[in-house]
Design an enzyme around this catalytic site. Sequence first.
Site, short mmCIF file in Angstrom:
data_model
loop_
_atom_site.label_atom_id
_atom_site.label_comp_id
_atom_site.label_asym_id
_atom_site.label_seq_id
_atom_site.Cartn_x
_atom_site.Cartn_y
_atom_site.Cartn_z
CB SER A 46 54.93 44.51 45.87
OG SER A 46 55.21 43.64 45.72
CG HIS A 100 55.11 42.63 50.09
ND1 HIS A 100 54.24 42.39 50.42
CD2 HIS A 100 54.99 43.04 49.32
CE1 HIS A 100 53.23 42.51 48.89
NE2 HIS A 100 53.91 42.94 48.39
#
Length: 179
Positions: A46, A100
């Site tokens: 991610s 992230h």
Amino acid sequence: MSMKNIGPEVERTFGNGRFFATYFAAGAAGNILSAVMSPNPSVGASGAVFGLCGAYSVFLAKNGQFFGSSGKRGLNAVKSSMASNLLFGFMSPGIDNWGHIGGALGGALVAHLMGPQLHLMRVPSINGGHTEIIVDKPLLRVPQKVNSPDKTQLMFQRMKRKMQYDRYYSDLRARPWER
């Protein structure tokens, strides 16, 4: 936000070599920031996907003059998607937002340095006048060997063959006549 949504657009815009460099650097940046800032292990890709979003945001922001209102809408869509995913991450204890954030910053940095930076260039035309073309002049260029899809594909095919050969070769005993 998923690789299936953002990946093809970034690859089409950046080209194979820059896409690979962006994805790899963003993933590394996300994992490094996660390791430094979070006690929990970071898993998954991610951070690299956030990196593609960060890179695409930089591309749209730097080259907005060529895309007009559709570029602004695209930039706002990417930003709102990143913000909503980060907000969701802050509300869920199992999600590592440091990965992230690191991925988004890494992707943005790579896009700033090597991403497409479009410029108008005047060139002479056949009829004696001038015409304008759009050219890509990034600060840093990806080596042609990496950027060429044919050469990259050939390189990966060779690596795959070698790994397959090594795997089968390693299954053989060094001295098959000895038991």
